[in-house]
Every structure is written in C-alpha cells, then in structure tokens.
Design a protein around this motif. Structure first.
Motif, PDB file in Angstrom:
ATOM      1  N   GLY A 153      14.333   5.619   0.015  1.00  7.62           N
ATOM      2  CA  GLY A 153      15.415   5.598  -0.956  1.00  7.62           C
ATOM      3  C   GLY A 153      14.893   6.105  -2.291  1.00  7.62           C
ATOM      4  O   GLY A 153      14.277   7.159  -2.376  1.00  7.62           O
ATOM      5  N   SER A 154      15.082   5.329  -3.329  1.00 10.14           N
ATOM      6  CA  SER A 154      14.583   5.726  -4.646  1.00 10.14           C
ATOM      7  C   SER A 154      13.224   5.104  -4.953  1.00 10.14           C
ATOM      8  O   SER A 154      12.680   5.307  -6.031  1.00 10.14           O
ATOM      9  N   ASP A 155      12.657   4.355  -4.014  1.00  6.02           N
ATOM     10  CA  ASP A 155      11.356   3.703  -4.224  1.00  6.02           C
ATOM     11  C   ASP A 155      10.217   4.644  -3.846  1.00  6.02           C
ATOM     12  O   ASP A 155      10.016   4.982  -2.677  1.00  6.02           O
ATOM     13  N   PHE A 156       9.451   5.103  -4.858  1.00  4.60           N
ATOM     14  CA  PHE A 156       8.289   5.964  -4.628  1.00  4.60           C
ATOM     15  C   PHE A 156       7.202   5.146  -3.946  1.00  4.60           C
ATOM     16  O   PHE A 156       6.884   4.044  -4.359  1.00  4.60           O
ATOM     17  N   LEU A 157       6.624   5.698  -2.880  1.00  4.91           N
ATOM     18  CA  LEU A 157       5.608   4.977  -2.119  1.00  4.91           C
ATOM     19  C   LEU A 157       4.195   5.475  -2.389  1.00  4.91           C
ATOM     20  O   LEU A 157       3.264   4.695  -2.451  1.00  4.91           O
ATOM     21  N   GLY A 158       4.014   6.781  -2.506  1.00  5.39           N
ATOM     22  CA  GLY A 158       2.682   7.316  -2.733  1.00  5.39           C
ATOM     23  C   GLY A 158       2.644   8.809  -2.533  1.00  5.39           C
ATOM     24  O   GLY A 158       3.609   9.421  -2.082  1.00  5.39           O
ATOM     25  N   SER A 159       1.494   9.412  -2.895  1.00  4.18           N
ATOM     26  CA  SER A 159       1.352  10.852  -2.742  1.00  4.18           C
ATOM     27  C   SER A 159      -0.113  11.204  -2.500  1.00  4.18           C
ATOM     28  O   SER A 159      -1.009  10.399  -2.727  1.00  4.18           O
ATOM     29  N   GLU A 160      -0.323  12.430  -2.051  1.00  7.80           N
ATOM     30  CA  GLU A 160      -1.673  12.946  -1.803  1.00  7.80           C
ATOM     31  C   GLU A 160      -1.677  14.429  -2.163  1.00  7.80           C
ATOM     32  O   GLU A 160      -0.761  15.168  -1.795  1.00  7.80           O
ATOM     33  N   ASN A 161      -2.691  14.864  -2.893  1.00  3.49           N
ATOM     34  CA  ASN A 161      -2.817  16.259  -3.310  1.00  3.49           C
ATOM     35  C   ASN A 161      -3.631  17.052  -2.301  1.00  3.49           C
ATOM     36  O   ASN A 161      -4.432  16.491  -1.560  1.00  3.49           O
ATOM     37  N   PHE A 162      -3.441  18.361  -2.314  1.00  7.40           N
ATOM     38  CA  PHE A 162      -4.249  19.257  -1.500  1.00  7.40           C
ATOM     39  C   PHE A 162      -4.472  20.546  -2.284  1.00  7.40           C
ATOM     40  O   PHE A 162      -3.767  20.826  -3.260  1.00  7.40           O
ATOM     41  N   ASP A 211      -8.825   5.781   3.812  1.00  7.30           N
ATOM     42  CA  ASP A 211      -8.234   5.442   2.522  1.00  7.30           C
ATOM     43  C   ASP A 211      -8.261   6.630   1.570  1.00  7.30           C
ATOM     44  O   ASP A 211      -7.448   6.716   0.650  1.00  7.30           O
ATOM     45  N   ASN A 212      -9.180   7.570   1.781  1.00  8.93           N
ATOM     46  CA  ASN A 212      -9.298   8.737   0.903  1.00  8.93           C
ATOM     47  C   ASN A 212      -8.152   9.721   1.055  1.00  8.93           C
ATOM     48  O   ASN A 212      -7.881  10.493   0.146  1.00  8.93           O
ATOM     49  N   ASN A 213      -7.491   9.747   2.222  1.00 13.05           N
ATOM     50  CA  ASN A 213      -6.391  10.689   2.416  1.00 13.05           C
ATOM     51  C   ASN A 213      -5.065   9.993   2.756  1.00 13.05           C
ATOM     52  O   ASN A 213      -4.149  10.618   3.261  1.00 13.05           O
ATOM     53  N   LYS A 214      -4.989   8.707   2.455  1.00 11.54           N
ATOM     54  CA  LYS A 214      -3.761   7.955   2.736  1.00 11.54           C
ATOM     55  C   LYS A 214      -2.708   8.243   1.672  1.00 11.54           C
ATOM     56  O   LYS A 214      -2.974   8.186   0.482  1.00 11.54           O
ATOM     57  N   ILE A 215      -1.512   8.559   2.138  1.00 11.96           N
ATOM     58  CA  ILE A 215      -0.374   8.764   1.249  1.00 11.96           C
ATOM     59  C   ILE A 215       0.246   7.411   0.934  1.00 11.96           C
ATOM     60  O   ILE A 215       0.498   7.079  -0.220  1.00 11.96           O
ATOM     61  N   VAL A 216       0.488   6.631   1.981  1.00 15.17           N
ATOM     62  CA  VAL A 216       1.149   5.343   1.802  1.00 15.17           C
ATOM     63  C   VAL A 216       0.830   4.435   2.981  1.00 15.17           C
ATOM     64  O   VAL A 216       0.556   4.896   4.084  1.00 15.17           O
ATOM     65  N   GLY A 217       0.842   3.139   2.736  1.00 18.92           N
ATOM     66  CA  GLY A 217       0.709   2.135   3.778  1.00 18.92           C
ATOM     67  C   GLY A 217       1.906   1.205   3.711  1.00 18.92           C
ATOM     68  O   GLY A 217       2.256   0.717   2.642  1.00 18.92           O
TER      69      GLY A 217
END
Length: 173
Positions: A128-137, A90-96
């Motif tokens: 599409g235009s629906d943002f799902l998630g992001s992860e920084n590095f 869960d700490n490095n998940k972008i999207v589920g």
C-alpha cells in the motif's frame, strides 16, 4: 509364555485391519520435523513464474509480487536483490516480513503480496502506502541482477526462489 505373547501380537495386527497393503504406524517414532517449506505460486503482475525464469521490469513502473506459503502458520519472507551470483544475505536484503500469526497480518493466511519498483538504480518495495525497504545496484550489475524470495517457517525450514531481472527503459508510444 512366548506362545501367548505371539498370539496377542497376531490379534493386535488383525485388529488393525489386516490388509496386506496397509502401513502399520509405529507410535514410538518421533514426528518428522524435516518437512520442507516450499513457496508456491510465485506471481509477478498476476502472471505465474517459475524458479530461474526471467522477469522484465520497466524502469519507473511498479510491479506486484505475490506468493503462497505451504501453510497458514506464521512464516517469514525476505526479498533480496542479488548481483553477480550473491546468495541471500542481510547485505542484499530489500525487506523482511513476518507473515501470519497474531502479531502482524501483512500476509494474511498463506498468501502475501508487495509492490516493487525499479528507478534510478534502486529497487524499492512497499505494501500500500507503507514503504518497506530498498536496495541499490550499479549499472555494471544490470546483466546479472536476480530477485530472490526467501521464505522460512518457524522451525527455520526455508525455500529460496530466484528470478533473473531484465531492466528495460520506458518506451514512448
């Protein structure tokens, strides 16, 4: 009594086909619930990639990720960005995403796809235009970034495919 029972057994076996190469199925054996969920046909920008391969991503441009599940039954896909050998969590998940089934049709049948982009040390994904998630590095993580796709079926049989990310700057032509 034993002789009659033996004769009946032989008749039953003969009625099943009697070929020496045929397998007799035991109806008392429980069904095999140890089937493995294996993601297939992982593609980046419509090109096939295989476990462990390197994917070159240009900063500021989007890339498409596609996959095929082994079944059209409901399944779950989690996208992860790993640095320094981290396992999917869960700490490095972008999207589920929950794919298939009546509740959510983001991934029709067994296929699915998302659009992702790396910019400003951030990997973000959308449909599409629906943002799902992001992860920084961090900049120091650039040499060890991995993009992981984890797929699981309803019985929690999972498959993880891991790809090495090579981040390139835009070049002016």
């Amino acid at each position: 009594m034993k002789h009659i029972l033996l004769t009946m057994s032989i008749l039953v076996l003969c009625a099943c086909g009697g070929g020496s190469n045929e397998e007799v199925i035991d109806s008392n054996t429980p069904p095999d619930d140890t089937k493995i969920f294996t993601l297939q046909n992982i593609r980046f920008d419509a090109r096939d990639y295989y476990e462990g391969e390197e994917i070159t991503v240009i900063k500021g441009t989007s890339f498409e990720v596609q996959w095929v599940a082994p079944t059209s039954e409901s399944y779950r896909i989690d996208l992860h960005l790993s640095a320094n050998g981290q396992e999917p969590s869960d700490n490095n998940k972008i999207v589920g995403l929950k794919c298939g089934g009546a509740s959510l049709s983001l991934c029709p049948n067994a296929t699915g796809e998302v659009q992702c982009e790396i910019d400003n040390n951030d990997l973000s994904c959308s449909i599409g235009s629906d943002f799902l998630g992001s992860e920084n590095f961090l900049d120091k993580d650039l040499s060890s970034l991995k993009f992981m796709i984890k797929g699981c079926d309803a019985l929690s049989h999972c498959d993880v495919k891991t790809f090495n990310l090579s981040i390139q700057n835009k070049t002016n032509d």
